[in-house]
Write a protein that holds these residues in place. Structure first.
Motif, mmCIF file in Angstrom:
data_model
loop_
_atom_site.group_PDB
_atom_site.id
_atom_site.type_symbol
_atom_site.label_atom_id
_atom_site.label_comp_id
_atom_site.label_asym_id
_atom_site.label_seq_id
_atom_site.Cartn_x
_atom_site.Cartn_y
_atom_site.Cartn_z
ATOM 1 N N UNK A 108 0.793 -1.169 -0.130
ATOM 2 C CA UNK A 108 -0.016 -0.004 -0.041
ATOM 3 C C UNK A 108 0.807 1.175 0.017
ATOM 4 N N UNK A 109 2.088 1.453 0.720
ATOM 5 C CA UNK A 109 2.604 2.447 0.833
ATOM 6 C C UNK A 109 3.398 2.683 -0.534
ATOM 7 N N UNK A 110 3.819 1.409 -1.164
ATOM 8 C CA UNK A 110 4.315 1.666 -2.514
ATOM 9 C C UNK A 110 3.327 2.362 -3.443
ATOM 10 N N UNK A 111 2.161 1.943 -3.584
ATOM 11 C CA UNK A 111 1.190 2.406 -4.403
ATOM 12 C C UNK A 111 0.727 3.747 -4.061
ATOM 13 N N UNK A 112 0.517 4.254 -2.825
ATOM 14 C CA UNK A 112 0.213 5.522 -2.621
ATOM 15 C C UNK A 112 1.590 6.551 -2.928
ATOM 16 N N UNK A 113 2.717 6.051 -2.776
ATOM 17 C CA UNK A 113 3.851 6.989 -3.249
ATOM 18 C C UNK A 113 3.906 6.898 -4.739
ATOM 19 N N UNK A 114 3.397 5.995 -5.496
ATOM 20 C CA UNK A 114 3.587 6.375 -6.825
ATOM 21 C C UNK A 114 2.123 6.671 -7.515
ATOM 22 N N UNK A 115 1.253 7.135 -6.799
ATOM 23 C CA UNK A 115 0.064 7.503 -7.147
ATOM 24 C C UNK A 115 -0.952 6.556 -7.820
ATOM 25 N N UNK A 116 -0.706 5.431 -7.362
ATOM 26 C CA UNK A 116 -1.574 4.208 -8.223
ATOM 27 C C UNK A 116 -2.756 3.836 -7.137
ATOM 28 N N UNK A 117 -4.209 3.728 -7.832
ATOM 29 C CA UNK A 117 -5.469 3.674 -7.011
ATOM 30 C C UNK A 117 -5.999 2.192 -7.498
ATOM 31 N N UNK A 118 -5.735 1.283 -7.097
ATOM 32 C CA UNK A 118 -6.370 -0.017 -7.722
ATOM 33 C C UNK A 118 -7.471 -0.498 -6.831
ATOM 34 N N UNK A 119 -7.790 0.235 -5.754
ATOM 35 C CA UNK A 119 -8.865 -0.019 -4.900
ATOM 36 C C UNK A 119 -9.528 1.032 -4.131
ATOM 37 N N UNK A 120 -10.478 0.994 -3.482
ATOM 38 C CA UNK A 120 -11.107 2.218 -2.708
ATOM 39 C C UNK A 120 -10.128 2.627 -1.761
ATOM 40 N N UNK A 121 -9.395 1.932 -0.878
ATOM 41 C CA UNK A 121 -8.421 2.306 -0.025
ATOM 42 C C UNK A 121 -7.767 3.214 -0.562
ATOM 43 N N UNK A 122 -6.796 2.759 -1.551
ATOM 44 C CA UNK A 122 -5.907 3.589 -2.206
ATOM 45 C C UNK A 122 -6.436 4.782 -2.806
#
Length: 205
Positions: A108-122
Protein backbone atom coordinates in the motif's frame (compact mmCIF):
# COMPACT_ATOMS: atom_id res chain seq x y z
CA UNK A 1 -15.86 14.88 21.53
CA UNK A 2 -17.84 15.82 18.42
CA UNK A 3 -16.96 16.62 14.86
CA UNK A 4 -19.24 16.69 11.84
CA UNK A 5 -16.49 15.53 9.50
CA UNK A 6 -15.84 11.77 9.47
CA UNK A 7 -12.48 10.10 9.89
CA UNK A 8 -11.55 7.56 7.23
CA UNK A 9 -9.90 4.41 8.57
CA UNK A 10 -8.15 2.25 6.00
CA UNK A 11 -7.11 -1.28 6.92
CA UNK A 12 -4.57 -2.85 4.58
CA UNK A 13 -3.30 -6.41 4.44
CA UNK A 14 -0.39 -5.90 6.82
CA UNK A 15 -0.13 -8.08 9.89
CA UNK A 16 -1.36 -6.47 13.09
CA UNK A 17 -5.11 -6.04 12.76
CA UNK A 18 -5.23 -5.33 16.48
CA UNK A 19 -4.00 -1.83 15.64
CA UNK A 20 -7.10 -1.22 13.52
CA UNK A 21 -9.40 -2.74 16.14
CA UNK A 22 -8.05 -0.57 18.95
CA UNK A 23 -8.18 2.56 16.78
CA UNK A 24 -11.80 1.84 15.94
CA UNK A 25 -12.62 1.28 19.62
CA UNK A 26 -11.33 4.64 20.78
CA UNK A 27 -12.66 6.69 17.89
CA UNK A 28 -16.13 5.18 18.24
CA UNK A 29 -16.07 5.77 21.98
CA UNK A 30 -15.19 9.41 21.24
CA UNK A 31 -18.41 9.57 19.18
CA UNK A 32 -16.62 10.49 15.95
CA UNK A 33 -18.15 9.32 12.65
CA UNK A 34 -16.03 6.75 10.82
CA UNK A 35 -15.85 5.66 7.19
CA UNK A 36 -13.96 2.36 7.09
CA UNK A 37 -12.52 0.50 4.12
CA UNK A 38 -10.50 -2.72 4.34
CA UNK A 39 -8.41 -3.92 1.42
CA UNK A 40 -8.91 -7.30 -0.22
CA UNK A 41 -5.82 -8.61 1.53
CA UNK A 42 -7.20 -7.62 4.94
CA UNK A 43 -9.84 -10.34 4.58
CA UNK A 44 -7.08 -12.94 4.28
CA UNK A 45 -5.19 -11.51 7.26
CA UNK A 46 -8.27 -11.84 9.47
CA UNK A 47 -8.45 -15.50 8.49
CA UNK A 48 -4.74 -16.02 9.09
CA UNK A 49 -4.34 -14.11 12.37
CA UNK A 50 -7.65 -14.77 14.09
CA UNK A 51 -9.26 -17.58 12.08
CA UNK A 52 -12.20 -15.26 11.48
CA UNK A 53 -14.10 -14.52 8.28
CA UNK A 54 -14.77 -10.82 7.77
CA UNK A 55 -18.12 -10.33 5.98
CA UNK A 56 -18.11 -8.71 2.56
CA UNK A 57 -21.49 -7.04 2.98
CA UNK A 58 -20.86 -3.49 4.33
CA UNK A 59 -23.61 -3.58 6.98
CA UNK A 60 -22.57 -7.00 8.25
CA UNK A 61 -18.96 -5.87 8.21
CA UNK A 62 -19.82 -2.88 10.41
CA UNK A 63 -21.34 -5.26 12.96
CA UNK A 64 -18.22 -7.45 12.70
CA UNK A 65 -15.87 -4.53 13.40
CA UNK A 66 -18.01 -3.30 16.28
CA UNK A 67 -17.96 -6.76 17.81
CA UNK A 68 -14.18 -6.99 17.53
CA UNK A 69 -13.77 -3.51 19.05
CA UNK A 70 -16.28 -4.18 21.82
CA UNK A 71 -18.27 -1.06 20.95
CA UNK A 72 -21.74 -2.27 19.93
CA UNK A 73 -23.59 1.03 19.77
CA UNK A 74 -21.48 4.15 20.25
CA UNK A 75 -20.47 6.39 17.36
CA UNK A 76 -21.28 6.15 13.69
CA UNK A 77 -19.60 3.54 11.51
CA UNK A 78 -20.05 3.00 7.80
CA UNK A 79 -18.05 0.31 5.99
CA UNK A 80 -17.26 0.17 2.29
CA UNK A 81 -16.30 -2.60 -0.07
CA UNK A 82 -12.73 -2.38 -1.33
CA UNK A 83 -14.16 -2.59 -4.87
CA UNK A 84 -16.59 0.32 -4.53
CA UNK A 85 -14.55 3.07 -6.16
CA UNK A 86 -17.75 5.12 -6.54
CA UNK A 87 -18.14 5.44 -2.76
CA UNK A 88 -18.30 8.87 -1.12
CA UNK A 89 -14.73 8.65 0.20
CA UNK A 90 -13.45 8.30 -3.38
CA UNK A 91 -14.41 11.92 -4.10
CA UNK A 92 -12.58 15.05 -3.08
CA UNK A 93 -15.90 16.84 -2.68
CA UNK A 94 -16.67 14.59 0.30
CA UNK A 95 -15.17 16.47 3.23
CA UNK A 96 -13.32 14.50 5.90
CA UNK A 97 -11.24 15.00 8.99
CA UNK A 98 -8.48 13.04 7.29
CA UNK A 99 -7.48 9.41 6.93
CA UNK A 100 -5.39 6.90 8.82
CA UNK A 101 -4.18 3.66 7.24
CA UNK A 102 -3.56 1.25 10.10
CA UNK A 103 -1.82 -1.12 9.72
CA UNK A 104 -0.28 -0.14 6.40
CA UNK A 105 1.45 -2.73 4.23
CA UNK A 106 4.50 -1.93 2.14
CA UNK A 107 2.45 -2.75 -0.95
CA UNK A 108 0.00 0.00 0.00
CA UNK A 109 2.85 2.38 0.80
CA UNK A 110 4.33 1.71 -2.64
CA UNK A 111 1.05 2.36 -4.45
CA UNK A 112 0.36 5.57 -2.54
CA UNK A 113 3.89 6.81 -3.16
CA UNK A 114 3.47 6.25 -6.88
CA UNK A 115 -0.06 7.60 -7.27
CA UNK A 116 -1.68 4.23 -8.00
CA UNK A 117 -5.32 3.63 -7.03
CA UNK A 118 -6.31 0.03 -7.68
CA UNK A 119 -8.98 -0.12 -4.96
CA UNK A 120 -11.08 2.15 -2.74
CA UNK A 121 -8.56 2.31 0.09
CA UNK A 122 -5.84 3.57 -2.22
CA UNK A 123 -8.21 5.96 -3.99
CA UNK A 124 -9.43 7.43 -0.69
CA UNK A 125 -5.84 7.97 0.45
CA UNK A 126 -4.93 9.55 -2.88
CA UNK A 127 -7.88 11.92 -2.47
CA UNK A 128 -6.56 13.06 0.92
CA UNK A 129 -3.22 13.84 -0.71
CA UNK A 130 -4.63 15.78 -3.64
CA UNK A 131 -6.99 17.75 -1.37
CA UNK A 132 -4.20 18.60 1.07
CA UNK A 133 -5.88 16.80 3.95
CA UNK A 134 -4.19 14.85 6.71
CA UNK A 135 -3.06 11.34 5.85
CA UNK A 136 -1.38 9.12 8.43
CA UNK A 137 0.11 5.74 7.63
CA UNK A 138 1.15 3.22 10.28
CA UNK A 139 3.58 0.85 8.54
CA UNK A 140 4.09 -2.54 10.15
CA UNK A 141 7.05 -4.22 8.52
CA UNK A 142 10.58 -5.21 9.49
CA UNK A 143 13.25 -5.05 8.30
CA UNK A 144 12.72 -2.20 5.84
CA UNK A 145 14.40 -2.43 2.45
CA UNK A 146 15.84 0.57 0.65
CA UNK A 147 12.79 0.52 -1.63
CA UNK A 148 10.48 0.67 1.40
CA UNK A 149 12.45 3.58 2.85
CA UNK A 150 12.39 5.50 -0.42
CA UNK A 151 8.64 5.03 -0.77
CA UNK A 152 8.09 6.19 2.81
CA UNK A 153 10.33 9.19 2.14
CA UNK A 154 8.25 10.08 -0.92
CA UNK A 155 5.11 10.00 1.20
CA UNK A 156 6.72 12.09 3.94
CA UNK A 157 7.83 14.65 1.34
CA UNK A 158 4.19 14.79 0.19
CA UNK A 159 3.00 15.68 3.68
CA UNK A 160 2.00 12.23 4.90
CA UNK A 161 2.65 11.57 8.58
CA UNK A 162 4.53 8.29 9.09
CA UNK A 163 3.88 6.62 12.45
CA UNK A 164 5.67 3.25 12.58
CA UNK A 165 4.12 0.59 14.79
CA UNK A 166 6.90 0.97 17.35
CA UNK A 167 5.74 1.30 20.98
CA UNK A 168 7.57 2.95 23.86
CA UNK A 169 8.04 1.57 27.36
CA UNK A 170 8.14 4.70 29.53
CA UNK A 171 4.40 4.41 30.11
CA UNK A 172 5.08 1.06 31.83
CA UNK A 173 2.95 -1.22 29.64
CA UNK A 174 1.52 -4.29 31.30
CA UNK A 175 -0.32 -5.90 28.38
CA UNK A 176 -0.10 -6.22 24.61
CA UNK A 177 -3.02 -3.80 24.41
CA UNK A 178 -0.97 -1.21 26.32
CA UNK A 179 1.77 -1.46 23.68
CA UNK A 180 -0.73 -1.26 20.83
CA UNK A 181 -2.56 1.67 22.40
CA UNK A 182 0.65 3.70 22.55
CA UNK A 183 1.00 3.46 18.78
CA UNK A 184 -2.71 4.18 18.26
CA UNK A 185 -2.51 7.25 20.49
CA UNK A 186 0.53 8.64 18.66
CA UNK A 187 -1.17 8.07 15.30
CA UNK A 188 -4.34 9.85 16.43
CA UNK A 189 -2.19 12.66 17.85
CA UNK A 190 -1.36 13.54 14.25
CA UNK A 191 -5.05 14.36 13.77
CA UNK A 192 -5.23 16.27 17.07
CA UNK A 193 -7.46 13.53 18.50
CA UNK A 194 -6.74 12.83 22.15
CA UNK A 195 -9.11 9.96 22.88
CA UNK A 196 -6.79 7.16 24.04
CA UNK A 197 -6.14 6.90 27.80
CA UNK A 198 -2.35 7.05 27.75
CA UNK A 199 0.26 7.78 30.38
CA UNK A 200 2.25 10.44 28.56
CA UNK A 201 5.83 11.47 29.16
CA UNK A 202 6.40 13.79 32.12
CA UNK A 203 9.67 15.36 33.17
CA UNK A 204 9.38 15.45 36.95
CA UNK A 205 12.99 16.40 37.58
Amino acid sequence: MSNSKPLIIGVSGASGLIYAVRTLKYVLEADLPIELVASKAAYMVWQSEQNLRMPGDPEQQAEFWRDQAGVPSLGKLRCHSWQDVAANIASGSFRTLGMIVIPCSMSTVSKLANGLSSDLLERAADVQLKEGRKLIVVPRETPLSLIHLRNLTTLAESGVRIVPAIPAWYHQPQTIEDLVDFVVARALDQLDLDCVPLKRWKNDI
